[in-house]
Scaffold this motif. Sequence first.
Motif, mmCIF file in Angstrom:
data_model
loop_
_atom_site.group_PDB
_atom_site.id
_atom_site.type_symbol
_atom_site.label_atom_id
_atom_site.label_comp_id
_atom_site.label_asym_id
_atom_site.label_seq_id
_atom_site.Cartn_x
_atom_site.Cartn_y
_atom_site.Cartn_z
ATOM 1 N N MET A 1 0.713 -1.059 0.160
ATOM 2 C CA MET A 1 -0.096 0.011 0.074
ATOM 3 C C MET A 1 0.959 1.178 0.038
ATOM 4 S SD MET A 1 -3.000 1.409 2.640
ATOM 5 C CE MET A 1 -1.784 2.133 3.670
ATOM 6 N N SER A 2 0.417 2.147 -0.713
ATOM 7 C CA SER A 2 0.959 3.634 -0.874
ATOM 8 C C SER A 2 0.180 4.575 -0.226
ATOM 9 C CB SER A 2 1.559 3.659 -2.329
ATOM 10 O OG SER A 2 1.729 5.141 -2.418
ATOM 11 N N THR A 3 0.812 5.492 0.538
ATOM 12 C CA THR A 3 0.317 6.648 1.069
ATOM 13 C C THR A 3 1.097 8.107 1.084
ATOM 14 O OG1 THR A 3 -1.291 5.162 2.680
ATOM 15 C CG2 THR A 3 -1.001 7.565 3.212
ATOM 16 N N ARG A 4 0.462 8.974 0.592
ATOM 17 C CA ARG A 4 1.234 10.189 0.604
ATOM 18 C C ARG A 4 0.347 11.247 1.163
ATOM 19 N NH1 ARG A 4 2.669 11.682 -5.364
ATOM 20 N NH2 ARG A 4 0.540 11.131 -5.488
ATOM 21 N N ILE A 5 1.077 12.333 1.922
ATOM 22 C CA ILE A 5 0.323 13.233 2.435
ATOM 23 C C ILE A 5 0.684 14.432 1.555
ATOM 24 C CG2 ILE A 5 0.145 15.029 4.300
ATOM 25 C CD1 ILE A 5 -1.015 12.152 5.105
ATOM 26 N N LEU A 6 -0.257 15.114 0.976
ATOM 27 C CA LEU A 6 0.078 16.314 -0.048
ATOM 28 C C LEU A 6 -0.509 17.738 0.652
ATOM 29 C CD1 LEU A 6 -1.902 14.281 -2.784
ATOM 30 C CD2 LEU A 6 0.518 14.391 -2.457
ATOM 31 N N ARG A 7 0.518 18.514 0.942
ATOM 32 C CA ARG A 7 0.324 19.795 1.438
ATOM 33 C C ARG A 7 0.044 20.811 0.793
ATOM 34 N NH1 ARG A 7 -0.566 18.394 6.917
ATOM 35 N NH2 ARG A 7 1.066 17.046 7.618
ATOM 36 N N THR A 8 -1.088 21.559 1.076
ATOM 37 C CA THR A 8 -1.566 22.751 0.240
ATOM 38 C C THR A 8 -0.203 23.915 -0.163
ATOM 39 O OG1 THR A 8 -3.162 24.287 -0.170
ATOM 40 C CG2 THR A 8 -2.369 24.350 2.119
ATOM 41 N N GLY A 135 -7.220 0.846 -7.329
ATOM 42 C CA GLY A 135 -7.728 2.092 -7.205
ATOM 43 C C GLY A 135 -7.087 2.816 -6.249
ATOM 44 N N ALA A 136 -7.712 3.993 -6.209
ATOM 45 C CA ALA A 136 -7.033 5.078 -5.217
ATOM 46 C C ALA A 136 -8.239 5.773 -4.324
ATOM 47 C CB ALA A 136 -6.191 6.211 -5.786
ATOM 48 N N VAL A 137 -7.806 6.629 -3.198
ATOM 49 C CA VAL A 137 -8.743 7.243 -2.465
ATOM 50 C C VAL A 137 -8.149 8.468 -1.910
ATOM 51 C CG1 VAL A 137 -8.263 6.158 -0.183
ATOM 52 C CG2 VAL A 137 -10.457 7.419 -0.735
ATOM 53 N N LEU A 138 -8.578 9.663 -2.316
ATOM 54 C CA LEU A 138 -8.111 10.657 -1.935
ATOM 55 C C LEU A 138 -8.924 11.628 -1.089
ATOM 56 C CD1 LEU A 138 -6.088 13.365 -4.087
ATOM 57 C CD2 LEU A 138 -7.913 14.164 -2.953
ATOM 58 N N ALA A 139 -8.521 12.015 0.167
ATOM 59 C CA ALA A 139 -9.383 12.978 0.881
ATOM 60 C C ALA A 139 -8.843 14.292 1.180
ATOM 61 C CB ALA A 139 -9.470 12.267 2.313
ATOM 62 N N LEU A 140 -9.430 15.431 0.792
ATOM 63 C CA LEU A 140 -9.043 16.531 0.935
ATOM 64 C C LEU A 140 -9.808 17.258 2.134
ATOM 65 C CD1 LEU A 140 -7.631 19.196 -1.260
ATOM 66 C CD2 LEU A 140 -9.972 19.847 -0.880
ATOM 67 N N SER A 141 -9.059 17.990 3.099
ATOM 68 C CA SER A 141 -9.758 18.591 4.417
ATOM 69 C C SER A 141 -10.211 20.014 3.860
ATOM 70 C CB SER A 141 -8.855 18.590 5.290
ATOM 71 O OG SER A 141 -9.178 19.298 6.507
ATOM 72 N N LEU A 142 -11.321 20.323 4.231
ATOM 73 C CA LEU A 142 -11.817 21.692 4.147
ATOM 74 C C LEU A 142 -11.696 22.475 5.024
ATOM 75 C CD1 LEU A 142 -15.001 20.584 1.882
ATOM 76 C CD2 LEU A 142 -12.994 21.451 1.118
ATOM 77 N N ASP A 143 -11.174 22.093 6.349
ATOM 78 C CA ASP A 143 -10.900 23.024 7.562
ATOM 79 C C ASP A 143 -9.746 22.799 8.098
ATOM 80 O OD1 ASP A 143 -13.967 24.099 7.445
ATOM 81 O OD2 ASP A 143 -14.221 22.060 7.561
ATOM 82 N N ASP A 144 -9.284 23.448 8.696
ATOM 83 C CA ASP A 144 -8.141 23.119 9.684
ATOM 84 C C ASP A 144 -8.512 22.094 10.829
ATOM 85 O OD1 ASP A 144 -6.538 24.925 8.392
ATOM 86 O OD2 ASP A 144 -6.813 26.621 9.866
ATOM 87 N N ASP A 157 -0.144 10.097 14.423
ATOM 88 C CA ASP A 157 -1.205 10.949 13.670
ATOM 89 C C ASP A 157 -0.743 11.817 12.938
ATOM 90 O OD1 ASP A 157 -2.979 9.341 15.250
ATOM 91 O OD2 ASP A 157 -3.439 10.733 16.587
ATOM 92 N N VAL A 158 -1.412 12.300 11.850
ATOM 93 C CA VAL A 158 -1.278 13.134 10.899
ATOM 94 C C VAL A 158 -2.078 14.303 10.786
ATOM 95 C CG1 VAL A 158 -0.446 13.802 8.530
ATOM 96 C CG2 VAL A 158 0.179 11.576 9.355
ATOM 97 N N ARG A 159 -1.689 15.509 11.062
ATOM 98 C CA ARG A 159 -2.671 16.681 11.086
ATOM 99 C C ARG A 159 -2.791 17.210 9.622
ATOM 100 N NH1 ARG A 159 -4.668 21.423 14.453
ATOM 101 N NH2 ARG A 159 -4.834 23.106 13.166
ATOM 102 N N LEU A 160 -4.076 17.472 9.341
ATOM 103 C CA LEU A 160 -4.164 18.059 7.973
ATOM 104 C C LEU A 160 -5.017 19.454 8.030
ATOM 105 C CD1 LEU A 160 -5.655 14.884 6.064
ATOM 106 C CD2 LEU A 160 -3.434 15.862 5.963
ATOM 107 N N ASP A 161 -4.427 20.300 7.526
ATOM 108 C CA ASP A 161 -5.014 21.840 7.430
ATOM 109 C C ASP A 161 -5.939 21.952 6.230
ATOM 110 O OD1 ASP A 161 -4.359 22.303 10.175
ATOM 111 O OD2 ASP A 161 -2.413 23.167 9.398
ATOM 112 N N ARG A 162 -6.472 22.950 6.150
ATOM 113 C CA ARG A 162 -7.265 23.426 5.023
ATOM 114 C C ARG A 162 -6.854 22.960 3.621
ATOM 115 N NH1 ARG A 162 -10.460 29.183 3.912
ATOM 116 N NH2 ARG A 162 -12.172 28.171 2.817
ATOM 117 N N TYR A 163 -7.281 22.272 3.047
ATOM 118 C CA TYR A 163 -6.798 21.806 1.484
ATOM 119 C C TYR A 163 -5.607 20.931 1.617
ATOM 120 C CZ TYR A 163 -10.260 25.598 0.051
ATOM 121 O OH TYR A 163 -11.354 26.354 -0.137
ATOM 122 N N ASP A 164 -5.103 20.551 2.586
ATOM 123 C CA ASP A 164 -4.231 19.360 2.676
ATOM 124 C C ASP A 164 -4.950 18.007 2.273
ATOM 125 O OD1 ASP A 164 -2.162 21.212 3.524
ATOM 126 O OD2 ASP A 164 -2.094 20.236 5.694
ATOM 127 N N ALA A 165 -4.326 17.156 1.778
ATOM 128 C CA ALA A 165 -5.012 15.960 1.242
ATOM 129 C C ALA A 165 -3.990 14.610 1.860
ATOM 130 C CB ALA A 165 -4.972 16.083 -0.180
#
Length: 190
Positions: A1-8, A135-144, A157-165
Amino acid sequence: MSTRILRTADRTPVPWKNGGGLTREVAAAPAGGDGFDWRVSLADVTADGPFSLFPDVDRTLTVVEGAGMDLVVGGEHHIVDEPLWPHDFPGDRPTDGFLLSGPVVNLNVMYRRGRTRAETAVVCGTVRLMAPPGGAVLALSLDDGAVLDGGVLDGTDVRLDRYDAVLAEGGSPGVLRTMGQAVVITFSDV
């Protein structure tokens, strides 16, 4: 499995294909160019105008900021004035967008017809993310303040702020806990 954090903060604004605005690509597969199977981006729309044409591509537009748009797709009006409501339309039909009341930010999901299917949902609270086989799943946070549990990423744990994915292929990257809302897009082969 591959997981990446994509920062705004790591996204560079680039001109639209038709030169009418700017977009920030969140992720694409394969990466780079118009030969994608799927692509997710955020676009700042500050003026009325035409959308770029993408042959054999279906699109889902979700207004994430602003009052919305009147999309004229192939001559038909589609009022997209409900925030966070995904709206599907063919990317290869002439489309013009008219702002209803000031600028908007749109989340755009594009996927190659006949090769990929995309399902877009806006979620609130806690959700287990799961990529379908192949396939793949992408989740994009809309809030901090969203948090991806640390089950997959070294137990931290990984914190995702607004528009991080978070983007995962081949399984589940874990549970996403939002402080508000997130957009979850699941991509699967046709």
